[in-house]
Scaffold this motif. Structure first.
Motif, PDB file in Angstrom:
ATOM      1  N   ASN A   1       0.915   4.171  -2.684  1.00  0.00           N
ATOM      2  CA  ASN A   1       0.587   5.503  -2.181  1.00  0.00           C
ATOM      3  C   ASN A   1       1.716   6.499  -2.382  1.00  0.00           C
ATOM      4  O   ASN A   1       1.504   7.711  -2.253  1.00  0.00           O
ATOM      5  CB  ASN A   1       0.230   5.409  -0.691  1.00  0.00           C
ATOM      6  CG  ASN A   1      -0.886   6.357  -0.317  1.00  0.00           C
ATOM      7  OD1 ASN A   1      -1.656   6.784  -1.167  1.00  0.00           O
ATOM      8  ND2 ASN A   1      -0.973   6.686   0.956  1.00  0.00           N
ATOM      9  N   SER A   2       2.923   6.013  -2.664  1.00  0.00           N
ATOM     10  CA  SER A   2       4.051   6.924  -2.847  1.00  0.00           C
ATOM     11  C   SER A   2       3.910   7.726  -4.144  1.00  0.00           C
ATOM     12  O   SER A   2       4.494   8.800  -4.286  1.00  0.00           O
ATOM     13  CB  SER A   2       5.369   6.137  -2.867  1.00  0.00           C
ATOM     14  OG  SER A   2       5.396   5.227  -3.962  1.00  0.00           O
TER      15      SER A   2
ATOM     16  N   VAL B   1       0.833  -1.203   0.000  1.00  0.00           N
ATOM     17  CA  VAL B   1       0.000   0.000   0.000  1.00  0.00           C
ATOM     18  C   VAL B   1       0.870   1.255   0.000  1.00  0.00           C
ATOM     19  O   VAL B   1       0.573   2.237  -0.698  1.00  0.00           O
ATOM     20  CB  VAL B   1      -0.960  -0.007   1.198  1.00  0.00           C
ATOM     21  CG1 VAL B   1      -1.658   1.341   1.351  1.00  0.00           C
ATOM     22  CG2 VAL B   1      -1.993  -1.116   1.046  1.00  0.00           C
ATOM     23  N   ASP B   2       1.957   1.239   0.777  1.00  0.00           N
ATOM     24  CA  ASP B   2       2.847   2.394   0.822  1.00  0.00           C
ATOM     25  C   ASP B   2       3.492   2.661  -0.531  1.00  0.00           C
ATOM     26  O   ASP B   2       3.666   3.824  -0.932  1.00  0.00           O
ATOM     27  CB  ASP B   2       3.939   2.178   1.877  1.00  0.00           C
ATOM     28  CG  ASP B   2       3.384   2.204   3.293  1.00  0.00           C
ATOM     29  OD1 ASP B   2       2.298   2.775   3.478  1.00  0.00           O
ATOM     30  OD2 ASP B   2       4.030   1.645   4.198  1.00  0.00           O
TER      31      ASP B   2
ATOM     32  N   LEU C   1      -2.045   9.734  -6.583  1.00  0.00           N
ATOM     33  CA  LEU C   1      -3.075   8.891  -7.162  1.00  0.00           C
ATOM     34  C   LEU C   1      -3.513   9.365  -8.539  1.00  0.00           C
ATOM     35  O   LEU C   1      -3.709   8.565  -9.453  1.00  0.00           O
ATOM     36  CB  LEU C   1      -4.283   8.833  -6.215  1.00  0.00           C
ATOM     37  CG  LEU C   1      -4.025   8.201  -4.846  1.00  0.00           C
ATOM     38  CD1 LEU C   1      -5.307   8.134  -4.040  1.00  0.00           C
ATOM     39  CD2 LEU C   1      -3.408   6.829  -4.983  1.00  0.00           C
TER      40      LEU C   1
ATOM     41  N   ARG D   1      -6.484   1.268   4.341  1.00  0.00           N
ATOM     42  CA  ARG D   1      -5.884   1.795   5.567  1.00  0.00           C
ATOM     43  C   ARG D   1      -6.934   1.996   6.653  1.00  0.00           C
ATOM     44  O   ARG D   1      -6.698   1.686   7.825  1.00  0.00           O
ATOM     45  CB  ARG D   1      -5.180   3.126   5.267  1.00  0.00           C
ATOM     46  CG  ARG D   1      -3.879   2.992   4.501  1.00  0.00           C
ATOM     47  CD  ARG D   1      -3.216   4.349   4.345  1.00  0.00           C
ATOM     48  NE  ARG D   1      -1.941   4.253   3.702  1.00  0.00           N
ATOM     49  CZ  ARG D   1      -0.795   3.947   4.310  1.00  0.00           C
ATOM     50  NH1 ARG D   1      -0.807   3.683   5.613  1.00  0.00           N
ATOM     51  NH2 ARG D   1       0.337   3.891   3.643  1.00  0.00           N
TER      52      ARG D   1
ATOM     53  N   VAL E   1      -6.693   2.216  -1.770  1.00  0.00           N
ATOM     54  CA  VAL E   1      -5.656   2.226  -0.732  1.00  0.00           C
ATOM     55  C   VAL E   1      -6.124   2.961   0.525  1.00  0.00           C
ATOM     56  O   VAL E   1      -5.826   2.542   1.655  1.00  0.00           O
ATOM     57  CB  VAL E   1      -4.347   2.828  -1.281  1.00  0.00           C
ATOM     58  CG1 VAL E   1      -3.733   1.931  -2.328  1.00  0.00           C
ATOM     59  CG2 VAL E   1      -4.586   4.211  -1.853  1.00  0.00           C
ATOM     60  N   SER E   2      -6.857   4.063   0.361  1.00  0.00           N
ATOM     61  CA  SER E   2      -7.330   4.789   1.548  1.00  0.00           C
ATOM     62  C   SER E   2      -8.358   3.974   2.309  1.00  0.00           C
ATOM     63  O   SER E   2      -8.368   3.967   3.550  1.00  0.00           O
ATOM     64  CB  SER E   2      -7.925   6.133   1.130  1.00  0.00           C
ATOM     65  OG  SER E   2      -9.009   5.949   0.230  1.00  0.00           O
TER      66      SER E   2
ATOM     67  N   TYR F   1      -7.716   3.554  -6.147  1.00  0.00           N
ATOM     68  CA  TYR F   1      -8.413   4.331  -5.136  1.00  0.00           C
ATOM     69  C   TYR F   1      -8.756   3.541  -3.882  1.00  0.00           C
ATOM     70  O   TYR F   1      -9.272   4.109  -2.930  1.00  0.00           O
ATOM     71  CB  TYR F   1      -9.692   4.946  -5.734  1.00  0.00           C
ATOM     72  CG  TYR F   1      -9.497   6.379  -6.188  1.00  0.00           C
ATOM     73  CD1 TYR F   1      -8.402   6.720  -6.953  1.00  0.00           C
ATOM     74  CD2 TYR F   1     -10.395   7.370  -5.842  1.00  0.00           C
ATOM     75  CE1 TYR F   1      -8.207   8.014  -7.373  1.00  0.00           C
ATOM     76  CE2 TYR F   1     -10.208   8.672  -6.257  1.00  0.00           C
ATOM     77  CZ  TYR F   1      -9.120   8.991  -7.021  1.00  0.00           C
ATOM     78  OH  TYR F   1      -8.926  10.275  -7.429  1.00  0.00           O
TER      79      TYR F   1
END
Length: 395
Positions: A235-236, A231-232, A239, A272, A268-269, A266
């Motif tokens: 997310n790096s 995920v990181d 988006l 988390r 990933v948020s 989308y």
């Protein structure tokens, strides 16, 4: 305190005690949501937008691709020059139209090329056996020599410098674009594209993010570390940039390409968020009791943990929809959206840029649709957050 300060209520028989009716979690959430006026306004707005986009095209005389070249670049409000019982409208590109007194376009007058004076900027239009003369040389003078009007219209020996009345365009309420397409119909179809992309992408993100985050949070340890590092990595990269790269890799736009691109990143948020909920819920006693009874991990996740985290999940999903609407509009705006002649709100905004200063209404309506939709969903999301979060209960 003295007894005189207390007033005792006399009992009137059975049922004298005030008992609050028992409500389920969802009934109580709906009760509190109804108290939020902005949220109810947002729900009503979204219902109207859905009706506007999916039912409205049935009541229009045009489709999103119909071109009426005689009626191109017409505004929503028509400035009319009145000569007796006849009304004329002159467009920004100096086309002449015969209009009735209610604002309904009747016909576009034919320009007589033999009587056109390009040097003095005088055009002559044919109305049956009669002529209508347009002189817009005033608009081209550096100082206009004291004139405060841009053009004059002459018909049957009468000359007028200013429009007499302003009427709404009954044939094209939102006006037309440079190809003569009805903007009202195209905004309706744009609502279909934008909302369809947003809803499908949000549902896909919901399923991926909830499953991924639940497994990561429940397993913990190395599994959690590996899954969160993935995920990181995703997310790096910003988006929107990631979605643009995917769209370029797909070699063009398209409805399903946009949906796939949004769905692939989308979540990933949501993952988390769900992971954080799982980390706190899995330490509760009911999870320990389920494990002691031999309930499988899958049943614990899907029957116990996810239902207990459904409140934040729904709130996050409501907040993801306006973000998806904006992202789809942005992709269409930069040319990576649906293919012509289909139109989304972003495509309409992009088409309006060329004539922004001359025809601002072509940008106003799709931009207003995007703004109202995002605002309505944000109102709903705020109301759901207050209604579904037990810590924010106010009675």
């Amino acid at each position: 305190m003295s007894k005189e300060k207390f007033v005792f209520v006399e009992q009137t028989g059975e049922g004298s005690e005030a008992v609050r009716p028992s409500l389920t979690y969802w009934q109580d959430a709906w009760r509190r949501l109804k108290k939020n006026k902005l949220s109810m306004l947002g729900i009503l707005t979204i219902i109207l937008i859905l009706l506007f986009g999916f039912v409205g095209p049935r009541f229009t005389a045009y489709s999103y691709s119909d071109q009426v070249n005689d009626y191109k670049n017409l505004p929503p409000r028509l400035e009319l020059f009145q000569f007796g019982d006849k009304y004329f409208h002159v467009s920004k590109d100096y086309n002449m139209f015969l209009v009735d007194e209610n604002g309904t376009l009747i016909e576009r007058l034919k320009l007589d090329p033999l009587k056109r004076d390009m040097i003095n900027k005088i055009y002559v239009y044919e109305l049956g056996d009669e002529e209508v003369k347009l002189d817009f040389s005033y608009n081209l003078l550096p100082t206009k020599m004291g004139y405060d009007y841009d053009m004059t219209l002459e018909y049957n020996g009468e000359i007028q410098q200013y429009p007499a009345v302003t009427k709404w365009n009954k044939l094209f309420p939102f006006g037309t674009d440079g190809l003569g397409r009805d903007l009202l119909t195209r905004v309706m179809y744009g609502a279909q594209i934008s909302l369809l992309v947003a809803f499908i992408a949000t549902i896909a993100n919901l399923l991926i993010g909830v499953v991924y985050g639940s497994i990561s949070g429940f397993e913990g340890g190395k599994v959690d570390n590996i899954m969160m590092r993935i995920v990181d990595i995703i997310n790096s990269i910003p988006l929107v940039l990631y979605v643009i790269l995917l769209m370029v890799w797909f070699r063009g736009g398209g409805l399903w390409n946009i949906i796939f691109a949004l769905s692939s990143v989308y979540w990933v948020s949501m993952a988390r968020l769900v992971r954080g909920q799982m980390l706190s819920l899995k330490e509760q006693e009911f999870v320990l009791a389920a494990r002691v009874m031999g309930v499988s991990k899958g049943k614990i996740i899907f029957r116990h943990l996810i239902p207990n985290a459904i409140g934040p999940i729904i709130v996050s999903m409501a907040m993801m929809i306006p973000s998806a609407v904006f992202t789809e509009s942005f992709l269409s705006f930069i040319g990576l959206g649906v293919s012509a002649p289909m139109a989304s709100w972003g495509t309409l905004a992009n088409n309006a840029l060329a004539g922004l200063t001359t025809y601002p209404y072509q940008l106003f309506f799709p931009a207003m649709a995007i703004a109202v939709t995002m605002l309505a969903f944000n109102f709903i999301g705020d109301g759901l957050r207050d209604a579904l979060d037990p810590r924010l209960r106010k009675g």
